[in-house]
Scaffold this motif. Structure first.
Motif, short mmCIF file in Angstrom:
data_model
loop_
_atom_site.label_atom_id
_atom_site.label_comp_id
_atom_site.label_asym_id
_atom_site.label_seq_id
_atom_site.Cartn_x
_atom_site.Cartn_y
_atom_site.Cartn_z
N VAL A 170 -42.77 -35.74 6.92
CA VAL A 170 -42.64 -36.17 5.39
C VAL A 170 -42.80 -37.81 5.25
O VAL A 170 -42.93 -38.23 4.36
CB VAL A 170 -41.33 -35.70 4.75
N PHE A 171 -42.73 -38.50 6.49
CA PHE A 171 -42.61 -39.77 6.47
C PHE A 171 -43.84 -40.45 7.09
O PHE A 171 -44.55 -41.44 6.62
CB PHE A 171 -41.26 -40.29 7.15
N THR A 172 -44.78 -39.78 8.17
CA THR A 172 -45.65 -40.20 8.58
C THR A 172 -46.45 -39.21 9.42
O THR A 172 -45.99 -38.26 10.06
CB THR A 172 -45.63 -41.38 9.80
N THR A 173 -47.81 -39.42 9.58
CA THR A 173 -48.39 -38.31 10.28
C THR A 173 -49.22 -38.93 11.49
O THR A 173 -49.92 -38.71 12.22
CB THR A 173 -49.93 -38.10 9.43
N ARG A 174 -48.59 -40.27 12.14
CA ARG A 174 -49.20 -40.85 13.21
C ARG A 174 -49.26 -40.18 14.54
O ARG A 174 -49.84 -40.33 15.19
CB ARG A 174 -48.53 -42.30 13.21
N LEU A 175 -48.27 -39.17 14.90
CA LEU A 175 -48.02 -38.44 15.79
C LEU A 175 -48.82 -37.30 15.69
O LEU A 175 -48.76 -36.29 16.63
CB LEU A 175 -46.49 -38.53 16.29
N THR A 176 -49.43 -36.72 14.58
CA THR A 176 -50.06 -35.63 14.40
C THR A 176 -51.23 -35.47 15.36
O THR A 176 -52.03 -36.23 15.47
CB THR A 176 -50.56 -35.36 13.03
N SER A 177 -51.45 -34.15 16.06
CA SER A 177 -52.43 -34.02 17.07
C SER A 177 -53.49 -33.50 16.15
O SER A 177 -53.31 -33.14 15.30
CB SER A 177 -52.03 -33.25 17.98
N SER A 178 -54.74 -33.94 16.64
CA SER A 178 -56.02 -33.40 15.94
C SER A 178 -56.94 -32.70 16.74
O SER A 178 -57.50 -33.37 17.90
CB SER A 178 -56.59 -34.82 15.27
N HIS A 179 -57.35 -31.89 16.32
CA HIS A 179 -58.44 -31.01 17.06
C HIS A 179 -59.71 -31.66 17.39
O HIS A 179 -60.24 -31.60 18.48
CB HIS A 179 -58.81 -29.69 16.27
N ASN A 180 -60.06 -32.64 16.69
CA ASN A 180 -61.13 -33.40 16.78
C ASN A 180 -60.94 -34.73 17.26
O ASN A 180 -61.65 -35.87 17.44
CB ASN A 180 -62.00 -33.47 15.49
N LYS A 181 -59.74 -34.83 17.66
CA LYS A 181 -59.26 -36.47 18.21
C LYS A 181 -59.22 -37.60 17.26
O LYS A 181 -59.33 -38.63 17.68
CB LYS A 181 -59.99 -36.57 19.55
N GLU A 182 -59.52 -37.30 15.95
CA GLU A 182 -59.77 -38.12 14.91
C GLU A 182 -58.34 -38.71 14.54
O GLU A 182 -57.34 -38.29 14.77
CB GLU A 182 -60.50 -37.64 13.73
N GLN A 183 -58.44 -40.11 14.06
CA GLN A 183 -57.18 -40.48 13.53
C GLN A 183 -56.80 -39.71 12.12
O GLN A 183 -57.49 -39.46 11.36
CB GLN A 183 -57.48 -41.87 13.03
N PRO A 184 -55.46 -39.29 12.31
CA PRO A 184 -54.97 -38.40 11.13
C PRO A 184 -55.09 -39.12 9.96
O PRO A 184 -54.70 -40.39 9.90
CB PRO A 184 -53.42 -38.10 11.79
N ALA A 185 -55.23 -38.40 8.92
CA ALA A 185 -55.06 -39.14 7.35
C ALA A 185 -53.49 -39.37 7.08
O ALA A 185 -52.65 -38.73 7.77
CB ALA A 185 -55.71 -38.00 6.60
N LYS A 186 -53.50 -40.29 6.48
CA LYS A 186 -52.18 -40.80 5.89
C LYS A 186 -51.67 -40.06 5.17
O LYS A 186 -52.24 -39.38 4.18
CB LYS A 186 -52.17 -42.48 5.69
N ASN A 187 -50.28 -39.53 4.91
CA ASN A 187 -49.72 -38.84 3.94
C ASN A 187 -49.41 -39.61 2.75
O ASN A 187 -49.82 -40.88 2.62
CB ASN A 187 -48.47 -37.93 4.68
N GLN A 188 -48.74 -38.83 1.67
CA GLN A 188 -48.61 -39.52 0.31
C GLN A 188 -47.72 -40.53 0.48
O GLN A 188 -47.82 -41.80 -0.41
CB GLN A 188 -48.02 -38.61 -0.59
N PHE A 189 -46.60 -40.56 1.23
CA PHE A 189 -45.57 -41.86 1.47
C PHE A 189 -46.46 -42.83 2.16
O PHE A 189 -46.15 -43.90 1.63
CB PHE A 189 -44.23 -41.29 2.03
N GLU A 190 -47.04 -42.45 3.20
CA GLU A 190 -47.83 -43.77 3.94
C GLU A 190 -48.87 -44.31 2.95
O GLU A 190 -48.91 -45.60 2.87
CB GLU A 190 -48.60 -43.05 5.11
N LYS A 191 -49.55 -43.70 2.02
CA LYS A 191 -50.47 -44.02 1.33
C LYS A 191 -49.93 -44.89 0.24
O LYS A 191 -50.31 -46.26 -0.17
CB LYS A 191 -51.29 -43.36 0.50
N LEU A 192 -48.60 -44.64 -0.16
CA LEU A 192 -48.11 -45.36 -1.34
C LEU A 192 -47.46 -46.69 -0.84
O LEU A 192 -47.55 -47.75 -1.43
CB LEU A 192 -46.65 -44.54 -1.70
#
Length: 393
Positions: free
Chosen positions: A206-228
C-alpha cells in the motif's frame, strides 16, 4: 552484636576491668566502652541491644503529600493506558506546582509501593542510536496496525506521525487498508497540516511497489501513494526489509495506542473505534507529556517552529513493458496504483508490442517491425485511455 555488648558491659561494670582494659581486651575504642556503661546505667539490660544507625530526622525525605500524588498519578495513568513512568509523573507534579523529587526517587517510591518492578532485561537506553528530524513536517512516519472489535473481527488502523515532534498527524480505522485509502488519508492530512518534506514507511504494497517482482523483469509501476509523493515533490523513504527499527517511532507509538485502547471497553463497530481514536488523538497531542517533546505535549513542539516544506524533485519514471494486444484491441498498464486500459483498436489484436513509459507518456512499438503504432498521454482521472496514431502525431 547483643552478646558482644553484654560481655563488654559485664567486664567493665561487674568485672575487674576498667574501661581502658576492657577496650583493649575486646578490641574496641575506650569511648565505646564508656558509652555502653552509660547506657547500662540508664537503661539496664536494654543497653545490650544494638541501636539503629538511621538518623532521627530526614530533612531530605519526600513529603508525604508528594508521595501520595506520585502514587495517585501512577495509578491514574496506568488505568487510562497512558505512560506512567517517573519522567511523566515528574512533569505532572510540576504542573501542579509541586517541587518534584528526582526520577530515581520517584522510581524508588513506586518500587516500595509495588507499583513498578525492575526490568533488567530491557536494552539500555545508551545503546540506542537515535535519529530525529530537525523541523516539524521534515518527515512523517506512517504505518498501520491491527485491532480487534468486541465481536473478534479484525480492523486496521492507519496513522501518520511527525518525526520531529511525535505529533499525531492523522489516525483512522478501516476494515482493510488499501492503497487508495493510504493516498486519500494522506491527502486529507496534507490539507490540514501542510505537505511534509519526506515520508518514511515500510515496504508494504500500500506504500510502495519497489520490491514487487515482475515476470518481465521490468521496473514495477508506482502505486497511487508513490505517484502522489512524486507529484508533490515529497521524498519517499522506505525502511530496509525485515528491519522494523527504522520505523521505531511509529512502532513505539502503536504500543502507546494499544495500551490506551486496552484500558477502555472494546468498540463494537469501526465507527465506534474511530470515535475512540479521535479522543486518543486529542489526549496524545494536547495533554500527554512526551519525552521527545521536552516533556511537553507533542502539539507544543509541533507548533513551536516553522515547518519544513517539500523541495523540487526530478520527475522521472521511465520503464519498458512488453505485452500483446488482446482480442478486444486493448493493452493494460498500471499507473498511479490502478490498471489503465489503452485503446489500440481491433486492427492490432494479437500484435506483440513494447511500451516505452515516461511517466504519463506512453509510446507503443510493434516488437516485430519496430514501428511506432500509438502514443498515449495518461489521464489519471480515467481508466480507458484513447491513443494517437503515429501518423497523426
Amino acid at each position: 552484636m547483643r552478646t558482644h555488648n553484654k560481655q563488654i558491659i559485664t567486664a567493665a561494670v561487674h568485672g575487674s576491668m576498667n574501661t581502658k582494659a576492657a577496650a583493649h581486651h575486646f578490641n574496641v575504642s575506650e569511648r565505646w566502652v564508656k558509652e555502653l556503661v552509660r547506657r547500662y546505667a540508664f537503661e539496664g539490660e536494654a543497653a545490650y541491644e544494638p541501636r539503629s544507625k538511621r538518623p532521627k530526622t530526614s530533612p531530605h525525605k519526600t513529603p508525604e503529600a508528594t508521595r501520595e500524588r506520585i502514587i495517585f498519578h501512577r495509578k491514574y495513568l496506568t488505568a487510562n493506558g497512558l505512560d506512567a513512568g517517573a519522567e511523566t509523573i515528574q512533569t505532572l507534579l510540576e504542573t501542579e506546582g509541586i517541587q518534584p523529587p528526582a526520577k530515581s526517587t520517584i522510581h524508588r517510591i513506586l518500587r516500595q509501593t509495588k507499583l513498578v518492578t525492575n526490568q533488567p532485561q530491557k536494552r539500555p537506553k545508551n545503546s540506542l542510536i537515535r535519529f530525529e528530524a530537525a523541523l516539524p513536517n521534515e518527515m512523517w512516519q506512517s504505518d498501520f496496525t491491527h485491532w480487534r472489535l468486541a465481536d473478534g473481527s479484525d480492523t486496521e488502523i492507519l496513522d501518520y506521525i511527525d518525526d520531529h515532534s511525535r505529533f499525531l498527524i492523522s489516525i483512522r480505522a478501516y476494515r482493510r487498508v488499501t492503497g487508495r485509502i493510504v493516498a486519500n488519508q494522506f491527502t486529507e492530512a496534507c490539507e490540514e497540516h501542510g505537505r511534509p518534506q519526506s515520508s518514511l514507511t515500510d515496504n508494504g504494497l500500500v506504500f510502495t511497489t519497489r520490491l514487487t517482482s515482475s515476470h518481465n523483469k521490468e521496473q514495477p509501476a508506482k502505486n497511487q501513494f508513490e505517484k502522489l509523493l512524486q507529484e508533490w515533490d515529497i521524498t519517499q523513504i522506505n525502511g530496509s526489509p525485515n528491519h522494523p527499527q527504522t520505523q521505531g517511532k511509529i512502532e513505539r507509538f502503536h504500543r502507546t495506542l494499544k495500551l490506551w485502547l486496552q484500558a477502555r471497553p472494546r468498540a463494537k463497530t469501526v465507527a465506534e473505534l474511530n470515535q475512540q481514536l479521535t479522543e486518543f488523538q486529542r489526549v496524545y497531542n494536547m495533554e500527554r507529556p512526551h519525552k521527545a517533546a521536552g516533556r511537553k505535549p507533542p502539539y507544543v513542539r509541533y507548533t513551536a517552529t516553522a515547518k519544513a516544506i517539500p523541495k523540487p524533485l526530478p520527475k522521472d519514471e521511465r520503464r519498458i513493458r512488453t505485452d500483446t494486444v488482446d482480442k478486444d484491441g486493448k493493452l493494460t498498464l498500471r499507473y498511479g496504483g490502478q490498471l489503465r486500459h489503452l485503446g489500440m483498436g481491433r486492427t492490432y489484436s494479437g500484435v506483440p508490442v513494447r511500451m516505452l513509459i515516461d511517466d504519463r507518456d506512453v509510446t507503443v512499438i510493434n516488437r516485430k517491425t519496430g514501428e511506432i503504432i500509438r502514443y498515449f498521454k495518461i489521464d489519471p482521472t480515467k481508466n480507458y485511455q484513447k491513443g494517437i496514431s503515429s501518423l497523426n502525431r
